[in-house]
Write a protein that holds these residues in place. Sequence first.
Motif, PDB file in Angstrom:
ATOM      1  N   ASP A  60      85.439  92.149  27.692  1.00 30.24           N
ATOM      2  CA  ASP A  60      85.615  91.800  29.110  1.00 30.24           C
ATOM      3  C   ASP A  60      86.431  92.826  29.895  1.00 30.24           C
ATOM      4  OD1 ASP A  60      88.224  91.359  28.303  1.00 30.24           O
ATOM      5  OD2 ASP A  60      87.973  89.173  28.166  1.00 30.24           O
ATOM      6  N   LYS A  61      86.928  93.879  29.211  1.00 33.67           N
ATOM      7  CA  LYS A  61      87.660  94.972  29.860  1.00 33.67           C
ATOM      8  C   LYS A  61      88.941  94.505  30.551  1.00 33.67           C
ATOM      9  CE  LYS A  61      84.264  97.674  28.721  1.00 33.67           C
ATOM     10  NZ  LYS A  61      84.390  98.534  27.544  1.00 33.67           N
ATOM     11  N   ASN A  62      89.520  93.415  30.092  1.00 32.98           N
ATOM     12  CA  ASN A  62      90.764  92.891  30.685  1.00 32.98           C
ATOM     13  C   ASN A  62      91.945  93.560  29.959  1.00 32.98           C
ATOM     14  OD1 ASN A  62      92.933  91.481  31.695  1.00 32.98           O
ATOM     15  ND2 ASN A  62      91.971  89.451  31.489  1.00 32.98           N
ATOM     16  N   LYS A  63      92.391  94.647  30.551  1.00 29.31           N
ATOM     17  CA  LYS A  63      93.438  95.452  29.906  1.00 29.31           C
ATOM     18  C   LYS A  63      94.803  94.766  29.987  1.00 29.31           C
ATOM     19  CE  LYS A  63      95.022 100.194  29.502  1.00 29.31           C
ATOM     20  NZ  LYS A  63      94.916 101.568  30.009  1.00 29.31           N
ATOM     21  N   GLU A  64      95.017  93.942  31.049  1.00 28.90           N
ATOM     22  CA  GLU A  64      96.313  93.303  31.250  1.00 28.90           C
ATOM     23  C   GLU A  64      96.629  92.346  30.093  1.00 28.90           C
ATOM     24  OE1 GLU A  64      98.609  90.407  34.447  1.00 28.90           O
ATOM     25  OE2 GLU A  64      96.726  91.394  35.034  1.00 28.90           O
ATOM     26  N   GLU A  65      95.645  91.584  29.688  1.00 29.62           N
ATOM     27  CA  GLU A  65      95.851  90.641  28.595  1.00 29.62           C
ATOM     28  C   GLU A  65      96.125  91.370  27.277  1.00 29.62           C
ATOM     29  OE1 GLU A  65      93.562  86.938  26.384  1.00 29.62           O
ATOM     30  OE2 GLU A  65      92.861  87.617  28.361  1.00 29.62           O
ATOM     31  N   LEU A  66      95.385  92.475  27.063  1.00 31.02           N
ATOM     32  CA  LEU A  66      95.591  93.276  25.845  1.00 31.02           C
ATOM     33  C   LEU A  66      96.986  93.877  25.836  1.00 31.02           C
ATOM     34  CD1 LEU A  66      94.535  94.625  23.239  1.00 31.02           C
ATOM     35  CD2 LEU A  66      93.669  96.486  24.674  1.00 31.02           C
ATOM     36  N   SER A  67      97.453  94.337  27.019  1.00 35.12           N
ATOM     37  CA  SER A  67      98.777  94.968  27.109  1.00 35.12           C
ATOM     38  C   SER A  67      99.876  93.990  26.725  1.00 35.12           C
ATOM     39  CB  SER A  67      99.004  95.491  28.524  1.00 35.12           C
ATOM     40  OG  SER A  67      98.081  96.491  28.838  1.00 35.12           O
ATOM     41  N   LYS A  68      99.713  92.707  27.136  1.00 31.56           N
ATOM     42  CA  LYS A  68     100.715  91.692  26.800  1.00 31.56           C
ATOM     43  C   LYS A  68     100.818  91.519  25.269  1.00 31.56           C
ATOM     44  CE  LYS A  68     100.228  88.906  31.003  1.00 31.56           C
ATOM     45  NZ  LYS A  68      99.780  87.595  31.543  1.00 31.56           N
ATOM     46  N   VAL A  69      99.671  91.473  24.632  1.00 36.09           N
ATOM     47  CA  VAL A  69      99.643  91.302  23.166  1.00 36.09           C
ATOM     48  C   VAL A  69     100.272  92.512  22.479  1.00 36.09           C
ATOM     49  CG1 VAL A  69      98.171  91.037  21.136  1.00 36.09           C
ATOM     50  CG2 VAL A  69      97.600  89.836  23.265  1.00 36.09           C
ATOM     51  N   LEU A  70      99.956  93.709  22.990  1.00 39.19           N
ATOM     52  CA  LEU A  70     100.486  94.950  22.391  1.00 39.19           C
ATOM     53  C   LEU A  70     101.994  95.017  22.552  1.00 39.19           C
ATOM     54  CD1 LEU A  70      97.810  97.578  23.565  1.00 39.19           C
ATOM     55  CD2 LEU A  70      98.065  96.585  21.282  1.00 39.19           C
ATOM     56  N   MET A  71     102.476  94.667  23.767  1.00 41.30           N
ATOM     57  CA  MET A  71     103.904  94.729  24.060  1.00 41.30           C
ATOM     58  C   MET A  71     104.669  93.730  23.197  1.00 41.30           C
ATOM     59  SD  MET A  71     105.782  94.426  27.761  1.00 41.30           S
ATOM     60  CE  MET A  71     104.689  95.645  28.426  1.00 41.30           C
ATOM     61  N   LYS A  72     104.114  92.545  23.068  1.00 41.23           N
ATOM     62  CA  LYS A  72     104.747  91.508  22.279  1.00 41.23           C
ATOM     63  C   LYS A  72     104.935  91.925  20.822  1.00 41.23           C
ATOM     64  CE  LYS A  72     104.045  86.733  20.742  1.00 41.23           C
ATOM     65  NZ  LYS A  72     103.122  85.582  20.769  1.00 41.23           N
ATOM     66  N   ASN A  73     103.980  92.717  20.320  1.00 37.80           N
ATOM     67  CA  ASN A  73     103.996  93.117  18.891  1.00 37.80           C
ATOM     68  C   ASN A  73     104.382  94.579  18.679  1.00 37.80           C
ATOM     69  OD1 ASN A  73     102.889  90.644  17.446  1.00 37.80           O
ATOM     70  ND2 ASN A  73     101.338  90.968  19.036  1.00 37.80           N
ATOM     71  N   LYS A  74     104.924  95.193  19.754  1.00 42.21           N
ATOM     72  CA  LYS A  74     105.364  96.582  19.690  1.00 42.21           C
ATOM     73  C   LYS A  74     104.264  97.509  19.164  1.00 42.21           C
ATOM     74  CE  LYS A  74     110.180  95.273  18.893  1.00 42.21           C
ATOM     75  NZ  LYS A  74     111.345  95.377  17.985  1.00 42.21           N
ATOM     76  N   ALA A  75     103.078  97.301  19.713  1.00 46.35           N
ATOM     77  CA  ALA A  75     101.928  98.129  19.343  1.00 46.35           C
ATOM     78  C   ALA A  75     101.517  99.004  20.519  1.00 46.35           C
ATOM     79  CB  ALA A  75     100.778  97.243  18.906  1.00 46.35           C
ATOM     80  N   VAL A  76     100.784 100.085  20.233  1.00 47.50           N
ATOM     81  CA  VAL A  76     100.374 101.035  21.272  1.00 47.50           C
ATOM     82  C   VAL A  76      98.879 101.296  21.137  1.00 47.50           C
ATOM     83  CG1 VAL A  76     100.685 103.352  22.211  1.00 47.50           C
ATOM     84  CG2 VAL A  76     102.641 102.136  21.231  1.00 47.50           C
ATOM     85  N   LEU A  77      98.189 101.281  22.299  1.00 45.74           N
ATOM     86  CA  LEU A  77      96.764 101.598  22.307  1.00 45.74           C
ATOM     87  C   LEU A  77      96.599 103.112  22.419  1.00 45.74           C
ATOM     88  CD1 LEU A  77      93.803 100.640  22.410  1.00 45.74           C
ATOM     89  CD2 LEU A  77      94.020 100.567  24.913  1.00 45.74           C
ATOM     90  N   LYS A  78      95.909 103.731  21.452  1.00 44.88           N
ATOM     91  CA  LYS A  78      95.677 105.180  21.458  1.00 44.88           C
ATOM     92  C   LYS A  78      94.184 105.439  21.332  1.00 44.88           C
ATOM     93  CE  LYS A  78     100.074 106.980  19.807  1.00 44.88           C
ATOM     94  NZ  LYS A  78     100.748 107.868  18.838  1.00 44.88           N
ATOM     95  N   ASP A  79      93.600 105.817  22.468  1.00 42.12           N
ATOM     96  CA  ASP A  79      92.183 106.160  22.515  1.00 42.12           C
ATOM     97  C   ASP A  79      91.342 105.025  21.917  1.00 42.12           C
ATOM     98  OD1 ASP A  79      89.935 107.584  23.075  1.00 42.12           O
ATOM     99  OD2 ASP A  79      90.073 108.886  21.324  1.00 42.12           O
ATOM    100  N   ARG A  80      90.899 105.148  20.700  1.00 40.56           N
ATOM    101  CA  ARG A  80      89.968 104.170  20.135  1.00 40.56           C
ATOM    102  C   ARG A  80      90.602 103.332  19.013  1.00 40.56           C
ATOM    103  NH1 ARG A  80      84.628 107.543  18.899  1.00 40.56           N
ATOM    104  NH2 ARG A  80      83.851 105.469  18.450  1.00 40.56           N
ATOM    105  N   PHE A  81      91.934 103.405  18.867  1.00 39.93           N
ATOM    106  CA  PHE A  81      92.567 102.593  17.827  1.00 39.93           C
ATOM    107  C   PHE A  81      93.935 102.102  18.310  1.00 39.93           C
ATOM    108  CE2 PHE A  81      93.929 106.924  17.144  1.00 39.93           C
ATOM    109  CZ  PHE A  81      95.281 106.808  16.895  1.00 39.93           C
ATOM    110  N   ILE A  82      94.499 101.139  17.551  1.00 36.16           N
ATOM    111  CA  ILE A  82      95.815 100.560  17.873  1.00 36.16           C
ATOM    112  C   ILE A  82      96.806 101.019  16.802  1.00 36.16           C
ATOM    113  CG2 ILE A  82      97.147  98.425  18.043  1.00 36.16           C
ATOM    114  CD1 ILE A  82      94.612  97.073  19.068  1.00 36.16           C
ATOM    115  N   GLU A  83      97.948 101.517  17.255  1.00 37.34           N
ATOM    116  CA  GLU A  83      98.983 101.952  16.332  1.00 37.34           C
ATOM    117  C   GLU A  83     100.122 100.936  16.380  1.00 37.34           C
ATOM    118  OE1 GLU A  83     102.155 105.313  16.819  1.00 37.34           O
ATOM    119  OE2 GLU A  83     100.361 106.276  15.968  1.00 37.34           O
TER     120      GLU A  83
END
Length: 374
Positions: A347-370
């Motif tokens: 659905d291309k909803n980046k805001e929701e993904l950002s919340k999940v990443l921030m909560k778990n101290k993860a970072v989106l890098k190009d085509r993978f999650i670190e």
Amino acid sequence: MSNVSPVSHPASRNVLNSILRELTNIDLLALVNELKPNVVGKRFDKFYQYNDNEFFLKLKGDGQKTLLILLPYCFNFTNFTRDFKEPTAFAMTVRKYLENKQITGFEQLNMDRVIKLSSEDAALIIEFFGKGNLILVDKNSIIISALRNEETKIRKIGKGEAYSVLPSKKTSISQITAEYFVRAADKELSIIVNLSRLINFPALYFNEILKHQGLDPKKKTKEVTLKEIELIFKFASDFVKNAGKQSVIYEDKTYSGFDLQTKKVESNFATFSDLLDLLYSKYSKTAETEVSNVKLEKIIKKLKHQQEHVTSLEVEEREIKEIAELLLKKKELVEQLISAFAKFKKDKNKEELSKVLMKNKAVLKDRFIEIDLV
């Protein structure tokens, strides 16, 4: 006993050169004179090839004897043997043409480093120059088989070719005169260089003759008198006449079938053949020890390398296991991130993904999650 080749194995070759030297034409003259009474009239028995340079020729008739041929270092009766593998094609050919045939001739060709053992129908020619060679010929000197096929501008060694000895560019000691030598020599070169260049006689023995006369081998030829040159040739002719009459190992570990009066004697031998056989046995035993040591070192080195590889794999295995255990502990988190990322792709909803990443101290890098799971 393993096949130790003086050419193929560096350790064996080093030992060989430290104990034995190449046979000269005068050495071979001494050996032919010495061995001939015990060779001619006997019959060829078995011929064995141990490696590319070492051969054994058994003779029968009034007691069995074995000739050792170690190219280009030894040609003598031996009391030693080897553990032989299956006969080579060359050995089988020699046996086919010579086995049980009577030896009718035993000679040195052209006063060179070439020996010929003959029967009525065939002959075995042994060349001791270069790497050495064994050549089987028929009664017309047509080559039946050769250990090494060779071709130069001068001759061709191969099946069906007519055998010929390499022509020498040097004059025989029996044919040269002091007057001819003086005319042909380069007066500015040393006497030893001119003697070696013009005369078919070993520099090894010329050196001894010069020392015996009190002449410096490096002395310029123009400074040597005609009388001194005549005396050099006389001594050289005496060498030829007395070939093999005295066989000696000297204190400096050199050896000869002649009495070199400039050297101190360590051991005297009844025959030159006995002397060579002793040195051969010393070489054989030492070479096998050296080769075994080299092989052992290689095995130890290989085992060490394999152990290092095993240790590396064990470390890698532990790291993979630790990662797997950590992923198992964080299974719920990993599944949550995978689910969020899959939803984002849909659905291309980046805001929701950002919340999940921030909560778990993860970072989106190009085509993978670190994510730091530690």
